[in-house]
Design a protein around this motif. Structure first.
Motif, PDB file in Angstrom:
ATOM      1  N   ARG A 218      13.854  67.882 116.025  1.00  0.00           N
ATOM      2  CA  ARG A 218      14.698  68.918 116.635  1.00  0.00           C
ATOM      3  C   ARG A 218      16.065  68.969 115.967  1.00  0.00           C
ATOM      4  O   ARG A 218      16.618  70.049 115.722  1.00  0.00           O
ATOM      5  CB  ARG A 218      14.840  68.668 118.142  1.00  0.00           C
ATOM      6  N   GLU A 219      16.627  67.805 115.680  1.00  0.00           N
ATOM      7  CA  GLU A 219      17.934  67.766 115.025  1.00  0.00           C
ATOM      8  C   GLU A 219      17.861  68.331 113.615  1.00  0.00           C
ATOM      9  O   GLU A 219      18.777  69.055 113.179  1.00  0.00           O
ATOM     10  CB  GLU A 219      18.452  66.324 115.000  1.00  0.00           C
ATOM     11  N   GLU A 220      16.786  68.041 112.896  1.00  0.00           N
ATOM     12  CA  GLU A 220      16.653  68.553 111.537  1.00  0.00           C
ATOM     13  C   GLU A 220      16.436  70.067 111.536  1.00  0.00           C
ATOM     14  O   GLU A 220      16.964  70.772 110.667  1.00  0.00           O
ATOM     15  CB  GLU A 220      15.501  67.852 110.823  1.00  0.00           C
ATOM     16  N   LEU A 221      15.672  70.568 112.490  1.00  0.00           N
ATOM     17  CA  LEU A 221      15.486  72.011 112.594  1.00  0.00           C
ATOM     18  C   LEU A 221      16.812  72.702 112.875  1.00  0.00           C
ATOM     19  O   LEU A 221      17.133  73.742 112.275  1.00  0.00           O
ATOM     20  CB  LEU A 221      14.477  72.333 113.702  1.00  0.00           C
ATOM     21  N   ARG A 222      17.590  72.120 113.769  1.00  0.00           N
ATOM     22  CA  ARG A 222      18.887  72.698 114.114  1.00  0.00           C
ATOM     23  C   ARG A 222      19.835  72.647 112.918  1.00  0.00           C
ATOM     24  O   ARG A 222      20.546  73.623 112.627  1.00  0.00           O
ATOM     25  CB  ARG A 222      19.469  71.929 115.297  1.00  0.00           C
ATOM     26  N   ALA A 223      19.844  71.530 112.209  1.00  0.00           N
ATOM     27  CA  ALA A 223      20.748  71.370 111.067  1.00  0.00           C
ATOM     28  C   ALA A 223      20.415  72.330 109.932  1.00  0.00           C
ATOM     29  O   ALA A 223      21.301  72.750 109.178  1.00  0.00           O
ATOM     30  CB  ALA A 223      20.713  69.928 110.566  1.00  0.00           C
ATOM     31  N   ASN A 224      19.140  72.693 109.801  1.00  0.00           N
ATOM     32  CA  ASN A 224      18.719  73.575 108.713  1.00  0.00           C
ATOM     33  C   ASN A 224      18.606  75.036 109.148  1.00  0.00           C
ATOM     34  O   ASN A 224      18.114  75.872 108.375  1.00  0.00           O
ATOM     35  CB  ASN A 224      17.373  73.103 108.154  1.00  0.00           C
ATOM     36  N   GLY A 225      19.050  75.335 110.374  1.00  0.00           N
ATOM     37  CA  GLY A 225      19.035  76.716 110.841  1.00  0.00           C
ATOM     38  C   GLY A 225      17.650  77.301 110.995  1.00  0.00           C
ATOM     39  O   GLY A 225      17.455  78.505 110.798  1.00  0.00           O
ATOM     40  N   ILE A 226      16.678  76.473 111.346  1.00  0.00           N
ATOM     41  CA  ILE A 226      15.298  76.934 111.504  1.00  0.00           C
ATOM     42  C   ILE A 226      15.038  77.233 112.977  1.00  0.00           C
ATOM     43  O   ILE A 226      15.160  76.350 113.827  1.00  0.00           O
ATOM     44  CB  ILE A 226      14.305  75.875 110.989  1.00  0.00           C
ATOM     45  N   ASP A 227      14.696  78.465 113.265  1.00  0.00           N
ATOM     46  CA  ASP A 227      14.508  78.907 114.648  1.00  0.00           C
ATOM     47  C   ASP A 227      13.022  79.111 114.908  1.00  0.00           C
ATOM     48  O   ASP A 227      12.433  80.111 114.490  1.00  0.00           O
ATOM     49  CB  ASP A 227      15.270  80.215 114.870  1.00  0.00           C
ATOM     50  N   VAL A 228      12.408  78.158 115.576  1.00  0.00           N
ATOM     51  CA  VAL A 228      10.978  78.257 115.872  1.00  0.00           C
ATOM     52  C   VAL A 228      10.786  78.902 117.236  1.00  0.00           C
ATOM     53  O   VAL A 228      11.738  79.079 118.002  1.00  0.00           O
ATOM     54  CB  VAL A 228      10.305  76.869 115.818  1.00  0.00           C
ATOM     55  N   TYR A 229       9.543  79.248 117.550  1.00  0.00           N
ATOM     56  CA  TYR A 229       9.253  79.890 118.830  1.00  0.00           C
ATOM     57  C   TYR A 229       9.297  78.866 119.971  1.00  0.00           C
ATOM     58  O   TYR A 229       8.827  77.739 119.800  1.00  0.00           O
ATOM     59  CB  TYR A 229       7.865  80.543 118.784  1.00  0.00           C
ATOM     60  N   PRO A 230       9.872  79.264 121.134  1.00  0.00           N
ATOM     61  CA  PRO A 230      10.493  80.540 121.501  1.00  0.00           C
ATOM     62  C   PRO A 230      11.962  80.603 121.072  1.00  0.00           C
ATOM     63  O   PRO A 230      12.741  79.703 121.388  1.00  0.00           O
ATOM     64  CB  PRO A 230      10.362  80.559 123.035  1.00  0.00           C
ATOM     65  N   GLN A 231      12.313  81.653 120.341  1.00  0.00           N
ATOM     66  CA  GLN A 231      13.656  81.805 119.807  1.00  0.00           C
ATOM     67  C   GLN A 231      14.651  82.174 120.914  1.00  0.00           C
ATOM     68  O   GLN A 231      14.376  83.027 121.751  1.00  0.00           O
ATOM     69  CB  GLN A 231      13.669  82.897 118.729  1.00  0.00           C
ATOM     70  N   LYS A 232      15.801  81.537 120.880  1.00  0.00           N
ATOM     71  CA  LYS A 232      16.812  81.777 121.916  1.00  0.00           C
ATOM     72  C   LYS A 232      17.255  83.233 121.945  1.00  0.00           C
ATOM     73  O   LYS A 232      17.513  83.792 123.013  1.00  0.00           O
ATOM     74  CB  LYS A 232      18.028  80.876 121.686  1.00  0.00           C
ATOM     75  N   GLU A 233      17.381  83.846 120.784  1.00  0.00           N
ATOM     76  CA  GLU A 233      17.926  85.202 120.717  1.00  0.00           C
ATOM     77  C   GLU A 233      17.014  86.239 121.368  1.00  0.00           C
ATOM     78  O   GLU A 233      17.445  87.360 121.637  1.00  0.00           O
ATOM     79  CB  GLU A 233      18.186  85.598 119.263  1.00  0.00           C
ATOM     80  N   PHE A 234      15.757  85.873 121.639  1.00  0.00           N
ATOM     81  CA  PHE A 234      14.829  86.831 122.227  1.00  0.00           C
ATOM     82  C   PHE A 234      14.573  86.579 123.710  1.00  0.00           C
ATOM     83  O   PHE A 234      13.699  87.208 124.305  1.00  0.00           O
ATOM     84  CB  PHE A 234      13.502  86.820 121.462  1.00  0.00           C
ATOM     85  N   ASP A 235      15.325  85.652 124.324  1.00  0.00           N
ATOM     86  CA  ASP A 235      15.227  85.468 125.777  1.00  0.00           C
ATOM     87  C   ASP A 235      15.754  86.716 126.464  1.00  0.00           C
ATOM     88  O   ASP A 235      16.882  87.155 126.201  1.00  0.00           O
ATOM     89  CB  ASP A 235      16.042  84.242 126.208  1.00  0.00           C
ATOM     90  N   GLU A 236      14.953  87.294 127.346  1.00  0.00           N
ATOM     91  CA  GLU A 236      15.313  88.575 127.939  1.00  0.00           C
ATOM     92  C   GLU A 236      16.261  88.448 129.124  1.00  0.00           C
ATOM     93  O   GLU A 236      17.068  89.326 129.381  1.00  0.00           O
ATOM     94  CB  GLU A 236      14.052  89.324 128.356  1.00  0.00           C
ATOM     95  N   ASP A 237      16.150  87.369 129.886  1.00  0.00           N
ATOM     96  CA  ASP A 237      17.018  87.209 131.050  1.00  0.00           C
ATOM     97  C   ASP A 237      17.184  85.727 131.352  1.00  0.00           C
ATOM     98  O   ASP A 237      16.677  84.865 130.628  1.00  0.00           O
ATOM     99  CB  ASP A 237      16.450  87.962 132.263  1.00  0.00           C
ATOM    100  N   SER A 238      17.912  85.441 132.432  1.00  0.00           N
ATOM    101  CA  SER A 238      18.210  84.052 132.779  1.00  0.00           C
ATOM    102  C   SER A 238      16.945  83.272 133.140  1.00  0.00           C
ATOM    103  O   SER A 238      16.844  82.077 132.858  1.00  0.00           O
ATOM    104  CB  SER A 238      19.211  84.003 133.939  1.00  0.00           C
ATOM    105  N   ASP A 239      15.978  83.952 133.768  1.00  0.00           N
ATOM    106  CA  ASP A 239      14.732  83.267 134.117  1.00  0.00           C
ATOM    107  C   ASP A 239      13.978  82.852 132.859  1.00  0.00           C
ATOM    108  O   ASP A 239      13.476  81.727 132.757  1.00  0.00           O
ATOM    109  CB  ASP A 239      13.848  84.178 134.979  1.00  0.00           C
ATOM    110  N   ASP A 240      13.892  83.777 131.889  1.00  0.00           N
ATOM    111  CA  ASP A 240      13.244  83.447 130.625  1.00  0.00           C
ATOM    112  C   ASP A 240      13.963  82.298 129.930  1.00  0.00           C
ATOM    113  O   ASP A 240      13.342  81.388 129.380  1.00  0.00           O
ATOM    114  CB  ASP A 240      13.231  84.663 129.689  1.00  0.00           C
ATOM    115  N   ARG A 241      15.294  82.354 129.960  1.00  0.00           N
ATOM    116  CA  ARG A 241      16.082  81.327 129.284  1.00  0.00           C
ATOM    117  C   ARG A 241      15.837  79.956 129.900  1.00  0.00           C
ATOM    118  O   ARG A 241      15.698  78.957 129.190  1.00  0.00           O
ATOM    119  CB  ARG A 241      17.566  81.678 129.358  1.00  0.00           C
ATOM    120  N   MET A 242      15.728  79.903 131.207  1.00  0.00           N
ATOM    121  CA  MET A 242      15.508  78.627 131.885  1.00  0.00           C
ATOM    122  C   MET A 242      14.131  78.054 131.536  1.00  0.00           C
ATOM    123  O   MET A 242      14.004  76.862 131.234  1.00  0.00           O
ATOM    124  CB  MET A 242      15.629  78.815 133.400  1.00  0.00           C
ATOM    125  N   ILE A 243      13.111  78.915 131.547  1.00  0.00           N
ATOM    126  CA  ILE A 243      11.756  78.462 131.216  1.00  0.00           C
ATOM    127  C   ILE A 243      11.667  78.041 129.756  1.00  0.00           C
ATOM    128  O   ILE A 243      11.123  76.980 129.417  1.00  0.00           O
ATOM    129  CB  ILE A 243      10.738  79.578 131.522  1.00  0.00           C
TER     130      ILE A 243
END
Length: 359
Positions: free
Chosen positions: A210-235
């Protein structure tokens, strides 16, 4: 017309509507859910999953375990000289699966040869090309004048990337593949054959990844930018905390405490595939099938495919502007047909590299 006939004529929805018979404020908008369900049941569903990883990580076994059937075939190469393909091959196998009246066409795309060579430079390119070829095929169907009522969907909805259970860190090959492919397809990383790690090693390995993915800017599914609402974000936050899933696959059944289970029998006991105390296979299955399947397909269509479509249309507009068609001579009739995607520029095919370099 009799009163009973009128009553029958005006109430076509069935016995479930008796509760609303005296409710004059009820319109019946909620009935659209049943209409959608019936239509979906008739049409069925499509899901295309690509599995990527070096040989011996249990890709075929995991896919068979996910869908409780032989949806992926194990490689049988008797000749030792042919055991490792010289180049990456793309193999697709489609199956029609039905469960409780719900039909689904499942396509499993395997990539034998990935990561098996001494020199794995640019080994992701055939996979990138295959994914873009499916987008192109879908786009060509879309722009046809006489389009099909339902366009066959061969686009790759999800790529399961198998990470070897080294327990240390990601290889440069893993990072480079996910960095490039995460821009064009939903990637779900998994630690293969997780039963080779202790629980402490597994947790440490997951945290390192997880740290290496974050450090290299790799966004795997589920991508944060596509969370539609707070419920989706929490899940989805809970899912992101578990990625990569440490999984074990098996198509062997054993008797444990009077129950038939899928597992791997060892000298010390039986590893139960669907026991969350043993591995995270159940979480992966729920993500891919039970909770996020439609979302995975939606992101493929509205984000990844849309990015490809916009790029191709922009390319065609630039070419059309640079080389406008000749106008016919006044008074003469001339019939011309233009192919929006006929490209004479030798560099047009390299747009994937340009696209990736912009991120």
């Amino acid at each position: 017309m009799s009163d009973s006939a009128k009553s029958h004529h005006l109430n076509p929805h069935g016995k479930g509507d008796k509760t609303h018979a005296s409710d004059f404020s009820y319109v019946g908008i909620d009935a659209i859910l049943e209409q959608m369900r019936r239509k979906a049941m008739k049409q069925g569903f499509e899901l295309n999953i690509m599995v990527v990883g070096q040989s011996g990580l249990g890709k075929s076994t995991l896919m068979n375990t996910l869908f409780k059937s032989k949806v992926s075939r194990k490689s049988v190469l008797p000749d030792p000289e042919e055991r490792i393909p010289k180049t990456i091959e793309i193999k697709s196998i489609s199956h029609d699966i039905e469960e409780k009246g719900v039909r689904m066409k499942l396509t499993v795309i395997d990539t034998p040869g990935f990561g098996d060579q001494i020199n794995n430079e640019n080994c992701w390119q055939p996979i990138m090309k295959f994914i873009n070829d499916q987008y192109e095929a879908y786009l060509q169907e879309e722009i046809n004048i006489n389009r099909k009522k339902r366009i066959p969907d061969s686009r790759v909805h999800c790529c399961i990337y198998f990470i070897p259970p080294t327990g240390h860190c990601l290889r440069p090959l893993d990072l480079e593949f996910m960095r490039r492919l995460s821009k064009v397809v939903n990637i779900v990383p998994v630690i293969a054959k997780a039963d080779t790690l202790t629980l402490e090693e597994r947790d440490h390995f997951k945290q390192t990844i997880r740290e290496e993915l974050r450090a290299n800017g790799i966004d795997v599914y589920p991508q944060k930018e596509f969370d539609e609402d707070s419920d989706d974000r929490m899940i989805n936050d809970k899912i992101r905390e578990m990625i990569p899933f440490a999984v074990v696959g098996s198509d062997q059944e054993y008797q444990v405490n009077g129950k038939r289970i899928l597992g791997r029998k060892t000298k010390w006991g039986t590893i139960e595939v669907e026991n969350i105390g043993h591995c995270e296979f159940a979480y992966l299955r729920d993500l891919l099938i039970r909770t996020h399947m439609q979302n995975i397909k939606d992101i493929t269509g509205s984000i990844h495919y849309e990015t490809y479509r916009v790029r191709r249309l922009n390319e065609s507009n630039i070419l059309f502007t640079a080389h406008p068609p000749e106008h016919p001579t006044p008074g003469t009739k001339q019939s011309q047909t233009y192919n929006l995607f006929t490209c004479t520029n030798p560099h047009c095919g390299d747009w994937e590299e340009d696209l990736n370099s912009n991120f």
